[in-house]
Design a protein around this motif. Structure first.
Motif, PDB file in Angstrom:
ATOM      1  N   ALA A  35       0.816  -1.212   0.000  1.00 62.17           N
ATOM      2  CA  ALA A  35       0.000   0.000   0.000  1.00 62.17           C
ATOM      3  C   ALA A  35       0.848   1.261   0.000  1.00 62.17           C
ATOM      4  O   ALA A  35       0.366   2.341  -0.359  1.00 62.17           O
ATOM      5  N   HIS A  36       2.122   1.146   0.390  1.00 57.26           N
ATOM      6  CA  HIS A  36       2.979   2.326   0.502  1.00 57.26           C
ATOM      7  C   HIS A  36       3.485   2.825  -0.849  1.00 57.26           C
ATOM      8  O   HIS A  36       4.003   3.936  -0.947  1.00 57.26           O
ATOM      9  N   GLY A  37       3.347   2.011  -1.889  1.00 51.94           N
ATOM     10  CA  GLY A  37       3.835   2.386  -3.204  1.00 51.94           C
ATOM     11  C   GLY A  37       5.276   1.983  -3.423  1.00 51.94           C
ATOM     12  O   GLY A  37       6.017   1.717  -2.472  1.00 51.94           O
ATOM     13  N   VAL A  38       5.679   1.928  -4.683  1.00 49.47           N
ATOM     14  CA  VAL A  38       7.029   1.494  -5.033  1.00 49.47           C
ATOM     15  C   VAL A  38       7.615   2.433  -6.083  1.00 49.47           C
ATOM     16  O   VAL A  38       6.877   3.091  -6.827  1.00 49.47           O
ATOM     17  N   PRO A  39       8.951   2.512  -6.170  1.00 53.12           N
ATOM     18  CA  PRO A  39       9.564   3.267  -7.267  1.00 53.12           C
ATOM     19  C   PRO A  39       9.172   2.667  -8.610  1.00 53.12           C
ATOM     20  O   PRO A  39       8.878   1.473  -8.711  1.00 53.12           O
ATOM     21  N   LYS A  40       9.189   3.481  -9.653  1.00 54.70           N
ATOM     22  CA  LYS A  40       8.797   3.005 -10.989  1.00 54.70           C
ATOM     23  C   LYS A  40       9.651   1.842 -11.471  1.00 54.70           C
ATOM     24  O   LYS A  40       9.195   1.017 -12.275  1.00 54.70           O
ATOM     25  N   ALA A  41      10.891   1.776 -10.996  1.00 56.52           N
ATOM     26  CA  ALA A  41      11.785   0.713 -11.440  1.00 56.52           C
ATOM     27  C   ALA A  41      11.285  -0.665 -11.026  1.00 56.52           C
ATOM     28  O   ALA A  41      11.614  -1.671 -11.675  1.00 56.52           O
ATOM     29  N   VAL A  42      10.483  -0.743  -9.969  1.00 60.09           N
ATOM     30  CA  VAL A  42      10.035  -2.043  -9.460  1.00 60.09           C
ATOM     31  C   VAL A  42       9.024  -2.694 -10.405  1.00 60.09           C
ATOM     32  O   VAL A  42       9.230  -3.834 -10.849  1.00 60.09           O
TER      33      VAL A  42
ATOM     34  N   PRO B 297       9.012   3.439   3.356  1.00 53.17           N
ATOM     35  CA  PRO B 297       8.713   2.911   2.015  1.00 53.17           C
ATOM     36  C   PRO B 297       7.920   3.879   1.141  1.00 53.17           C
ATOM     37  O   PRO B 297       8.128   3.941  -0.071  1.00 53.17           O
ATOM     38  N   GLU B 298       7.011   4.632   1.748  1.00 55.66           N
ATOM     39  CA  GLU B 298       6.237   5.582   0.948  1.00 55.66           C
ATOM     40  C   GLU B 298       7.134   6.669   0.373  1.00 55.66           C
ATOM     41  O   GLU B 298       6.983   7.084  -0.782  1.00 55.66           O
ATOM     42  N   VAL B 299       8.076   7.148   1.165  1.00 54.49           N
ATOM     43  CA  VAL B 299       9.015   8.173   0.696  1.00 54.49           C
ATOM     44  C   VAL B 299       9.902   7.617  -0.414  1.00 54.49           C
ATOM     45  O   VAL B 299      10.123   8.271  -1.441  1.00 54.49           O
ATOM     46  N   ILE B 300      10.403   6.403  -0.227  1.00 55.35           N
ATOM     47  CA  ILE B 300      11.238   5.767  -1.252  1.00 55.35           C
ATOM     48  C   ILE B 300      10.456   5.624  -2.560  1.00 55.35           C
ATOM     49  O   ILE B 300      10.961   5.905  -3.649  1.00 55.35           O
ATOM     50  N   GLY B 301       9.192   5.199  -2.439  1.00 56.59           N
ATOM     51  CA  GLY B 301       8.364   5.035  -3.627  1.00 56.59           C
ATOM     52  C   GLY B 301       8.084   6.349  -4.325  1.00 56.59           C
ATOM     53  O   GLY B 301       8.141   6.446  -5.557  1.00 56.59           O
ATOM     54  N   THR B 302       7.789   7.386  -3.553  1.00 57.10           N
ATOM     55  CA  THR B 302       7.479   8.687  -4.141  1.00 57.10           C
ATOM     56  C   THR B 302       8.703   9.279  -4.833  1.00 57.10           C
ATOM     57  O   THR B 302       8.612   9.787  -5.961  1.00 57.10           O
ATOM     58  N   MET B 303       9.855   9.213  -4.195  1.00 60.23           N
ATOM     59  CA  MET B 303      11.073   9.759  -4.795  1.00 60.23           C
ATOM     60  C   MET B 303      11.463   8.976  -6.044  1.00 60.23           C
ATOM     61  O   MET B 303      12.122   9.507  -6.935  1.00 60.23           O
ATOM     62  N   GLY B 304      11.023   7.705  -6.099  1.00 59.24           N
ATOM     63  CA  GLY B 304      11.363   6.855  -7.228  1.00 59.24           C
ATOM     64  C   GLY B 304      10.455   7.008  -8.438  1.00 59.24           C
ATOM     65  O   GLY B 304      10.566   6.255  -9.405  1.00 59.24           O
ATOM     66  N   GLN B 305       9.560   7.993  -8.408  1.00 59.63           N
ATOM     67  CA  GLN B 305       8.687   8.232  -9.561  1.00 59.63           C
ATOM     68  C   GLN B 305       9.351   9.086 -10.631  1.00 59.63           C
ATOM     69  O   GLN B 305       8.884   9.142 -11.767  1.00 59.63           O
ATOM     70  N   VAL B 306      10.413   9.782 -10.246  1.00 58.12           N
ATOM     71  CA  VAL B 306      11.096  10.702 -11.162  1.00 58.12           C
ATOM     72  C   VAL B 306      12.599  10.447 -11.065  1.00 58.12           C
ATOM     73  O   VAL B 306      13.072   9.772 -10.146  1.00 58.12           O
TER      74      VAL B 306
END
Length: 317
Positions: A78-85, A130-139
């Motif tokens: 639910a926390h989201g993941v970076p786009k690379a995942v 994990p949410e921060v990692i996922g958000t930063m991993g969008q760009v």
């Protein structure tokens, strides 16, 4: 022997939010549709009880995709993941389901829009979450800088003060975040904010409920796991609101009952990833030791529901 009296001020809203309900439902549906095992990257939500219940049904929790075998089913938390995942999962042709909370996905899209507009993004959040990692991993790397408190705003280095935007983790303290946003706007007057509040409705509602009841209690108990950001914030809110003591506990059987020595009024809440059964168990355990009166204090109505997304088709055998 006569049991000592204990009044429990029960916060409402409390416990599961719509995003958590949806995430757990996605894992359950994946187990039903594909059969176990279903792999889940990171804890689906930050609650030990929930994780154990899903493990008993056949979910296997991993930290990274390289722990997931080929041809497996994987669910993103639910926390989201970076786009690379998801890109890597697609490359490996894994069956994947995304349980990212829609309110977290909203922040992801905001960050992408700001990046596309040429703005560097200041993300307010907790490093390593994990949410921060996922958000930063969008760009692309370097497009987002993280600040955790007002003090960090004072020393923040940015590429161009005239081309800045900010976003926030969804599970932060409402009061702390407001202070950081104020500091950002004072230092960088041209900074762009989100179109609507990033901190999710459930985080806000639970904090306001605790803020209401905690000043009238000798002790505030919050049910939730130590790695749950929104649960930790409820403890902080209770103390800030004037309750002399506050504690976070996973469940009743893990509580040191000496905490209640001399307590006649206890405030009780549960983080957004803690199921209602844990609240029920805590009240029953208290009733075994005290003459309990429960007063539920309702501060908001919640009617938000997120539908489950379509599940990917199973591979032909």
């Amino acid at each position: 022997m006569t049991k000592p009296p204990l009044t429990i001020l029960l916060a409402s809203p409390r416990g599961f939010c719509a995003g958590v309900d949806r995430a757990i439902g996605i894992v359950d549906e994946a187990l039903r549709r594909y059969g176990p095992p279903v792999y889940v990257r990171h804890e689906i939500v930050h609650n030990k009880y929930v994780v154990q219940q899903l493990q008993a049904k056949g979910a296997i929790f991993v930290e990274e995709l390289d722990e997931v075998p080929d041809d497996a089913v994987v669910v993103f938390s639910a926390h989201g993941v970076p786009k690379a995942v998801p890109a890597e999962a697609k490359r490996r042709e894994l069956i994947m389901a995304d349980a990212t909370c829609p309110l977290v996905s909203k922040v992801h899209r905001e960050v992408e829009r700001h990046h596309a507009a040429g703005h560097q993004v200041v993300l307010i959040g907790h490093e390593g979450h994990p949410e921060v990692i996922g958000t930063m991993g969008q760009v692309p790397k370097g497009s987002v800088v993280l600040v955790q408190d007002v003090e960090e705003v004072a020393t923040l280095e940015v590429e161009d003060p005239e081309r800045l935007a900010y976003a926030t983790q969804t599970t932060l303290s409402v009061l702390d975040t407001a202070g950081i946003v104020t500091a950002l706007k004072e230092r960088f007057p041209a900074i762009h904010g989100p179109r609507s509040e990033d901190i999710c409705y459930a985080t806000t509602n639970r904090q306001q409920a605790v803020e209401m009841i905690a000043p009238n209690a000798d002790l505030t108990l919050v049910l939730g796991s130590p790695n749950s950001s929104n649960s930790q914030r409820l403890v902080e809110v209770a103390l800030r609101s004037g309750c002399p003591r506050a504690a976070l506990v996973d469940r009743a059987e893990m509580l040191d009952w000496s905490l209640l020595d001399g307590v006649t009024v206890m405030a009780l809440s549960a983080g957004a990833s803690a199921p209602e059964v844990l609240v029920d168990d805590m009240i029953v355990a208290a009733q075994e030791r005290f003459d309990v009166e429960v007063r539920e204090i309702k501060t908001a109505e919640e009617r938000v529901v997120f539908k489950l997304p379509p599940m990917p088709a199973a591979r032909a055998s």
